[in-house]
Write an enzyme that holds these catalytic residues in place. Structure first.
Site, short mmCIF file in Angstrom:
data_model
loop_
_atom_site.label_atom_id
_atom_site.label_comp_id
_atom_site.label_asym_id
_atom_site.label_seq_id
_atom_site.Cartn_x
_atom_site.Cartn_y
_atom_site.Cartn_z
N LEU A 42 0.87 -1.17 0.00
CA LEU A 42 0.00 0.00 0.00
C LEU A 42 0.91 1.22 0.00
O LEU A 42 1.77 1.37 0.86
CB LEU A 42 -0.90 0.00 1.24
CG LEU A 42 -2.16 0.87 1.23
CD1 LEU A 42 -3.06 0.52 0.04
CD2 LEU A 42 -2.94 0.69 2.53
N ASP A 43 0.74 2.09 -1.01
CA ASP A 43 1.61 3.26 -1.15
C ASP A 43 1.62 4.11 0.11
O ASP A 43 0.60 4.19 0.82
CB ASP A 43 1.14 4.14 -2.32
CG ASP A 43 1.37 3.48 -3.67
OD1 ASP A 43 2.14 2.51 -3.73
OD2 ASP A 43 0.78 3.94 -4.66
N PRO A 44 2.73 4.80 0.40
CA PRO A 44 2.77 5.70 1.56
C PRO A 44 1.67 6.75 1.54
O PRO A 44 1.15 7.14 2.60
CB PRO A 44 4.16 6.34 1.46
CG PRO A 44 4.99 5.31 0.77
CD PRO A 44 4.06 4.67 -0.23
#
Length: 317
Positions: A42-44
């Site tokens: 999950l992207d930052p």
């Protein structure tokens, strides 16, 4: 400690940092060393459901990568960045703003099986190097089109917006009626997608289909495989349970990651055979994956074919 902790990942935290947070909680609680892994990057800049696998559940983390996901996301129209999100540099602009009616009209074109080009800023590899590393170095990145499936794609209520989806108490409690023909600066949508789908690419392509450009300003994963936000906890709650040495209270059982797989009850002899890696013959079960159990004890994830059961993943419990 064999099972799942579901984090509600905050903004700015990477998936590997989420794994580190759980490892730190295990140390703080005196639980010793356990294998820990995450069930899907999950992207930052994204928030939401991040399944963290502990112990033997790490053998199932790969299944989470292959599972369907559900996301809420906001597209801001008028500017496209190189990263296709709010973190990047603007590379294209447009004065065109779509109407809500126009947006609703194009969504069927992005529902069902579609072809999608992943973002240049992604973790995909090009000649052994990560695409985002090449893009950051100024190199031109060309990624192959991939086939994905958008199971459903809907527009959120007109005034729900990113703040409401993120739980902002200041967000409006009820949506105001949409004005027909009014143009949109941004729109929030919900997408149920197959593995390999990039929401940033989906947002880019929707904007282009509307005759404008756009980038994602909010991305929240609300479901990953069988896990949703109902079971997710904040990092603060994780720390509280670590300090109180009560992590068992938030640990979901290993089988929670297999809620979509039918159970297969075993006799003690059958369980022993599977643990030795042997094939079970004469199994009265439909073809496909099954979760093999001896009573309540997980034994293996098995593939049944022509009444024969073969071990896909065995559990040492």
């Amino acid at each position: 400690m064999h099972g799942w902790i579901i984090l509600d990942k905050p903004l700015g935290l990477g998936s590997t940092q989420g794994v580190s947070a759980v490892k730190r909680a295990l140390r703080q609680g005196g639980y010793g060393k356990w294998k820990v892994g995450h069930g899907g990057t999950l992207d930052p800049l994204a928030t939401g459901v991040l399944p963290i696998a502990l112990g033997e559940a790490t053998k199932l983390a790969g299944r989470m990568l292959d599972s369907d996901k559900v996301y809420d996301f906001t597209i801001r129209f008028g500017a496209q960045t190189d990263t296709l999100d709010a973190e990047g540099t603007v590379i294209a602009t447009s004065d065109v703003r779509p109407t809500r009616e126009a947006l609703a009209a194009v969504l069927p074109r992005f529902t069902g099986p579609i072809a999608q080009v992943p973002p240049a800023y992604s973790a995909l590899k090009v000649d052994g190097a990560r695409a985002y590393d090449l893009a950051r170095a100024g190199e031109a990145v060309v990624l192959a089109t991939r086939a994905v499936t958008i199971h459903s794609l809907t527009v959120a209520p007109a005034e729900a917006g990113a703040a409401a989806l993120l739980g902002d108490p200041a967000a409006p409690h009820a949506a105001a009626p949409a004005v027909a023909g009014a143009t949109l600066e941004e729109a929030t949508l919900t997408a149920h997608v197959s593995k390999g789908t990039y929401i940033r690419s989906l947002a880019r392509d929707i904007a282009l289909a509307l005759g404008t450009v756009g980038s994602v300003t909010m991305l929240r994963r609300t479901k990953a495989g069988p896990f949703d936000l109902v079971r997710a906890i904040s990092l603060d709650k994780l720390d509280e349970h670590a300090m109180a040495r009560t992590l068992e209270q938030i640990l979901l059982p290993l089988r929670a990651g297999l809620d979509d797989i039918p159970a297969l009850s075993l006799t003690p002899d059958q369980a022993g055979a599977l643990r030795q890696g042997r094939v079970l013959a004469g199994i009265a079960a439909e073809d496909g994956l099954h979760f093999a159990l001896l009573g309540d004890m997980p034994v293996a994830l098995v593939e049944v074919s022509d009444r024969n059961a073969r071990v896909e993943r065995g559990f040492n419990l």
